[in-house]
Structures are given as C-alpha cells and as structure tokens.
Design an enzyme around this catalytic site. Structure first.
Site, PDB file in Angstrom:
ATOM      1  N   ASN A  10      14.626   3.749  -8.687  1.00  0.00           N
ATOM      2  CA  ASN A  10      13.708   2.853  -9.394  1.00  0.00           C
ATOM      3  C   ASN A  10      14.525   2.086 -10.429  1.00  0.00           C
ATOM      4  O   ASN A  10      14.901   2.644 -11.456  1.00  0.00           O
ATOM      5  CB  ASN A  10      12.605   3.693 -10.064  1.00  0.00           C
ATOM      6  CG  ASN A  10      11.671   2.857 -10.925  1.00  0.00           C
ATOM      7  OD1 ASN A  10      11.723   1.632 -10.904  1.00  0.00           O
ATOM      8  ND2 ASN A  10      10.819   3.526 -11.690  1.00  0.00           N
ATOM      9  N   LYS A  12      13.570  -0.197 -12.315  1.00  0.00           N
ATOM     10  CA  LYS A  12      12.741  -0.646 -13.445  1.00  0.00           C
ATOM     11  C   LYS A  12      13.018  -2.135 -13.714  1.00  0.00           C
ATOM     12  O   LYS A  12      13.244  -2.881 -12.762  1.00  0.00           O
ATOM     13  CB  LYS A  12      12.973   0.247 -14.666  1.00  0.00           C
ATOM     14  CG  LYS A  12      12.796   1.732 -14.305  1.00  0.00           C
ATOM     15  CD  LYS A  12      12.727   2.655 -15.463  1.00  0.00           C
ATOM     16  CE  LYS A  12      12.510   4.078 -14.963  1.00  0.00           C
ATOM     17  NZ  LYS A  12      12.406   5.045 -16.029  1.00  0.00           N
ATOM     18  N   HIS A  95       3.386   4.888 -12.228  1.00  0.00           N
ATOM     19  CA  HIS A  95       4.516   5.353 -13.042  1.00  0.00           C
ATOM     20  C   HIS A  95       4.041   5.498 -14.494  1.00  0.00           C
ATOM     21  O   HIS A  95       3.248   4.691 -14.982  1.00  0.00           O
ATOM     22  CB  HIS A  95       5.668   4.345 -12.945  1.00  0.00           C
ATOM     23  CG  HIS A  95       6.943   4.897 -13.501  1.00  0.00           C
ATOM     24  ND1 HIS A  95       7.165   5.007 -14.855  1.00  0.00           N
ATOM     25  CD2 HIS A  95       8.042   5.405 -12.897  1.00  0.00           C
ATOM     26  CE1 HIS A  95       8.364   5.555 -15.051  1.00  0.00           C
ATOM     27  NE2 HIS A  95       8.917   5.811 -13.873  1.00  0.00           N
ATOM     28  N   GLU A  97       5.364   4.766 -17.198  1.00  0.00           N
ATOM     29  CA  GLU A  97       5.608   3.592 -18.057  1.00  0.00           C
ATOM     30  C   GLU A  97       4.471   2.586 -17.914  1.00  0.00           C
ATOM     31  O   GLU A  97       4.104   1.913 -18.869  1.00  0.00           O
ATOM     32  CB  GLU A  97       6.976   2.980 -17.716  1.00  0.00           C
ATOM     33  CG  GLU A  97       8.103   3.845 -18.276  1.00  0.00           C
ATOM     34  CD  GLU A  97       9.404   3.777 -17.502  1.00  0.00           C
ATOM     35  OE1 GLU A  97       9.574   2.897 -16.652  1.00  0.00           O
ATOM     36  OE2 GLU A  97      10.271   4.640 -17.769  1.00  0.00           O
ATOM     37  N   GLU A 167       7.165  13.456 -12.360  1.00  0.00           N
ATOM     38  CA  GLU A 167       8.073  12.913 -13.374  1.00  0.00           C
ATOM     39  C   GLU A 167       7.548  13.275 -14.766  1.00  0.00           C
ATOM     40  O   GLU A 167       6.688  12.554 -15.317  1.00  0.00           O
ATOM     41  CB  GLU A 167       8.148  11.394 -13.260  1.00  0.00           C
ATOM     42  CG  GLU A 167       8.815  10.895 -12.005  1.00  0.00           C
ATOM     43  CD  GLU A 167       9.507   9.556 -12.237  1.00  0.00           C
ATOM     44  OE1 GLU A 167      10.676   9.449 -11.883  1.00  0.00           O
ATOM     45  OE2 GLU A 167       8.875   8.640 -12.790  1.00  0.00           O
ATOM     46  N   GLY A 173      14.460   9.235 -19.003  1.00  0.00           N
ATOM     47  CA  GLY A 173      15.361   8.479 -19.878  1.00  0.00           C
ATOM     48  C   GLY A 173      15.821   9.227 -21.115  1.00  0.00           C
ATOM     49  O   GLY A 173      16.356   8.632 -22.042  1.00  0.00           O
ATOM     50  N   SER A 213      15.712  11.923 -15.673  1.00  0.00           N
ATOM     51  CA  SER A 213      17.106  12.211 -16.071  1.00  0.00           C
ATOM     52  C   SER A 213      17.925  12.869 -14.954  1.00  0.00           C
ATOM     53  O   SER A 213      18.726  13.758 -15.219  1.00  0.00           O
ATOM     54  CB  SER A 213      17.146  13.054 -17.349  1.00  0.00           C
ATOM     55  OG  SER A 213      16.664  12.297 -18.439  1.00  0.00           O
TER      56      SER A 213
HETATM   57  P1  13P Z   1      15.475   8.235 -15.503  1.00  0.00           P
HETATM   58  O1  13P Z   1      16.166   8.735 -14.257  1.00  0.00           O
HETATM   59  O2  13P Z   1      16.178   7.073 -16.128  1.00  0.00           O
HETATM   60  O3  13P Z   1      15.167   9.339 -16.456  1.00  0.00           O
HETATM   61  O4  13P Z   1      14.061   7.631 -15.036  1.00  0.00           O
HETATM   62  C1  13P Z   1      13.270   8.368 -14.165  1.00  0.00           C
HETATM   63  C2  13P Z   1      12.176   7.498 -13.709  1.00  0.00           C
HETATM   64  O5  13P Z   1      11.301   7.133 -14.460  1.00  0.00           O
HETATM   65  C3  13P Z   1      12.180   7.084 -12.287  1.00  0.00           C
HETATM   66  O6  13P Z   1      10.988   6.511 -11.910  1.00  0.00           O
END
Ligand code: 13P
Length: 255
Positions: A10, A12, A95, A97, A167, A173, A213
C-alpha cells in the site's frame, strides 16, 4: 487446499508521476523469480494507468486504495468500480487512515466491500484496534465488530473470495509491529468469526493478512504461522529493496 501467500504493498499517498513506473521498474529488476507468492501493488489512483503498463508481462498485480460504491453519477471526486475494473484486481477498503481522517463508517465500508465483489474486484477489508482499545482490553471487541459490520452485505459465496487485513492502528507507521504470535491469534479469531457467520468453507477459504510496521527484518517471522495468509505493507513497500526482500522471503516459505 494450498493457499499461496499474498503480499500487498500500500503506497498510500506516495508516488508522484512518473515515480510510480520508476518504482515498479526498480522492483522488477530486483525481484528474483516469484512463482507462487501473489504480489499486489496499490499505488495512488492517478498512477494506476502507468503502473498498468509497467506490470504488463509480469505476475505483479495492481490494487486501488479506495473505491466508491455507486457505478456512476454526481459523486464529485469519487472513483467507481466500473472505472477500476480492468485496471486492478484488488481494492483496499476501510483502511484506518480513511476511517480516522475521512470519517469512513462501518456502513460505508460494507457498501464498498459489496460493490467490489459485485464487480469482480477483490476487497481487502481492513480492521484494526486503536491504542486505546489495546490499553483498555477492547481490541477483540473492536476488531470483530468492524469485521461483522464490514461483511454484513455479503453472501457466504462472496465472503470466500475477499481478503481481510488485520492492521492494529498502534502498529501502523510506528515501528512497533504486533508480534507474529499475537497477530496469528487475532487472525484465528477473525477466521473463527467468519466461520460462525458463514460456515466452515468460508472460514477455510478466506485469506487474512497482517499489516503494521512490516519490514524485511520481521516479515519472515509471520510466515511461521500458517494462519497468516500474507502481509499488507505500507512504508516498506515504497522501498524496492525492502519490498523485494519481503516478497522473496514469502516465496521461500511457499510449499
Ligand atoms: P506501515 O507498514 O507503514 O506501518 O503501514 C501499514 C499499513 O497501513 C498498510 O496498509
């Protein structure tokens, strides 16, 4: 039934044109032979066309990071399943976010997941607990209620085809990944709940990923747990060295 590992990147909001194609070209050069592991890249919408050119002739697949549930109409800024069909195979929905920054609700997520399956796109339905849930012991309640709401509009035939991603928000992150052991436990709970709602065939067939992560240094540890069907990778997926190591690690664990 053999389930091959699924590794999803992803990106983002990274990959300003023409970076997407450059990033995919670099990944292609670095990757060894990937025969069994399924690899999906989810760049931003505007990069999907050029990414589509870059993945031609490879077994890399594309996914989108979001979708709208209607096919067409006055929905400014939205992207419909009909626009994505043919370009991607997968779509990330729900997601954290988007739930946090864009106010996406469980009901919206359920409509998105249903729109995907009805247009032959595979939703990757994300569920996850917050740090507060974790601290107060409510992780399981939150995860399973997001799950139940998210699959609410699907039939047992449809649910078999989707992908769930666990997740934890506290792991995204932050560099603090959920331990593979704990992630496998949650994934077992998710599959158990799917079994209760839709029957054993659905719980056997559904694929559940871990994300949060994941880096090349910890990715292999998750493959030790057969419940973990793959990984949803954020930050490390925009680094072609890291992402190719994660993919090659998964390929080594394939039977
Ligand atoms: P990270 O791998 O940067 O922690 O993000 C995970 C994520 O949100 C994947 O959708």
């Amino acid at each position: 039934m053999t389930k091959h590992k699924l590794i999803v990147g992803n990106w983002k909001m990274h990959g300003i044109i023409p970076e997407a194609s450059i990033m995919i070209e670099k990944l292609k050069k670095e990757l060894g032979e990937v025969k069994k592991t399924e690899v999906v890249i989810c760049p931003p919408f505007v990069d999907l066309m050029s990414a589509d050119e870059s993945v031609k002739g490879t077994n890399l697949k594309l996914g989108a990071q979001n979708i709208f549930w209607e096919e067409e109409g006055a929905f400014t800024g939205e992207i419909s399943p009909l626009m994505l069909k043919g370009l991607c195979k997968y779509v990330i929905v729900g997601h954290s976010e988007r739930r946090i920054y864009l106010g996406e609700t469980d009901k919206m997520v359920a409509k998105k997941a249903a729109a995907c399956v009805r247009h032959e796109l595979t939703p990757i339905l994300c569920v996850g607990d917050s740090l507060q849930d974790f601290a107060e012991g409510f992780s399981k309640v939150t995860i399973l209620s997001q799950l139940q709401a998210g699959v609410n509009l699907l039939t047992s035939d449809e649910v078999k085809k989707i992908v769930i991603a666990y997740e934890p928000i506290w792991a995204i992150g932050t560099g603090k990944n959920c331990t593979p052991n704990k992630a496998a436990e949650v994934i077992k709970d998710i599959k158990h709940t799917i079994g209760e709602m839709f029957g054993k065939e659905a719980s056997d067939k559904i694929r559940v990923l871990y994300g949060g992560s994941v880096k090349a240094k910890n990715s292999n540890d998750y493959f030790e747990f057969p419940e973990v069907d793959g990984l949803l990778v954020g930050g490390a997926s925009v680094d072609h060295h890291e992402f190719s190591k994660i993919i090659m690690g998964a390929e080594k664990h394939e039977k």
